[in-house]
Design an enzyme around this catalytic site. Sequence first.
Site, PDB file in Angstrom:
ATOM      1  CE1 TYR A 164      -4.393  -0.677  -0.349  1.00 17.98           C
ATOM      2  CE2 TYR A 164      -3.793  -2.554   1.030  1.00 17.98           C
ATOM      3  CZ  TYR A 164      -4.688  -1.919   0.172  1.00 17.98           C
ATOM      4  OH  TYR A 164      -5.868  -2.529  -0.162  1.00 17.98           O
ATOM      5  CD  GLU A 250      -4.031 -30.247   4.015  1.00 20.32           C
ATOM      6  OE1 GLU A 250      -4.537 -29.666   3.040  1.00 20.32           O
ATOM      7  OE2 GLU A 250      -3.919 -31.488   4.088  1.00 20.32           O
ATOM      8  CG  ASP A 302      -7.214 -32.931   3.506  1.00 26.31           C
ATOM      9  OD1 ASP A 302      -7.600 -33.322   4.625  1.00 26.31           O
ATOM     10  OD2 ASP A 302      -7.586 -31.860   2.982  1.00 26.31           O
TER      11      ASP A 302
END
Length: 421
Positions: A164, A250, A302
Amino acid sequence: MADKKKKRRRADPTSDDDDSSLPFKNILKPDSSILRSIHQLTASLRSSSSSKNLTLADLSISSCREVRELPISSVQSEIESLMLKVLHSILDGKGFAFDVPSRAAANQLYVPELDRIVLKDKSSLRPYANVSTVRKATVTARILQLIHELTIKDIHVTKRDLFYTDVKLFQDQSQSDTILDDVSCMIGCTRSSLNVVAAEKGVVVGRLIFSDDGDVIDCTKMGMGGKAIPPNINRVGDMQSDALFILLVEKDAAYMRLAEDRFYNRFPCIIVTAKGQPDVATRLFLRKMKMELKLPVLALVDSDPYGLKILSVYGCGSKNMSYDSANLTTPDIKWLGIRPSDLDKYKIPEQCRLPMTDQDIKTGKDMLEEDFVKKNPKWVEELTLMVKSRQKAEIQALSNFGFQYLSEVYLPLKLQEEDWI
């Protein structure tokens, strides 16, 4: 009559009231027996951790580039030296250009002895007078100016703050983030040395006490939300723990389940998650815990190619930040679950498994070609099974047996059988 109706009532599959009906619950040994196995793993790690960690210099590899932690004064001096070189180049009639290390995939190298990805020493010029690189050269100069200002003021900002400061020039934060990594390579320092940090993302809970900028933090008293991992690793110190292992998770959902169930009290551990793709702060924090506390790290991800990718980023590093892999990687992370072989082994119902997309299969096949996967035959075996079966599953698939099945049965059984690779 009410009793008869009660008997006829169908059991709720998500209810944990009848623990004896949970699959594999009956083969669980007492916690004390399971803890003995974990004690052996921890003791084995601590007995072998006395040996010195190998470096590129130890292997006589000189064609690679690595960065190091630098004090603010050194970063400031390096930036001034870089700009002096640019000035001399202009005065010599060679024009305004930066010599930038290449972070392209072709310039990456996996070193088996180190079990991590490193950056080779190829670089390229980024001239201001070339239409294809003029914008990148301008952004590079602007980032260098902003970093120099931070070193003078001795303050830290986030990557978003940096973006920014000049939105019209940077256009998108991904562009300023990319140049920030280039600048780290050019200066030869870690990104944290630039006093630019990412926003807080990762969280930790469990058997850990540490100081955060002088404040003592007890992670057993942080509730199920845990303690946000400080974005500036230099604030973290004096780590103490009676844990036997670190559980790297995870997903945020699995983390919350384990935190609410106080899994770390039943099996003394530290639970940490980056809520998906690992950020720099979580990777630094995990490495610091592993090295200082000398604890094994067990990973719960996963059962899909992306879970394994996330695990590999923690263990071997990311190609995007291979220049800092020495500081960001955590060696010898054990893959605890959910593994493709677990789907049949733990009888996960078909309706809880998901079909792999064409992109999933392509990602899985690509990973089978990666050197860091080939090095571990058991990883190859699991990934091959995943691609062949064309099935994947999330950690939450275990909730089919009960919301607390993960913490009450699956993980204890994994620990009992020492089922990690």
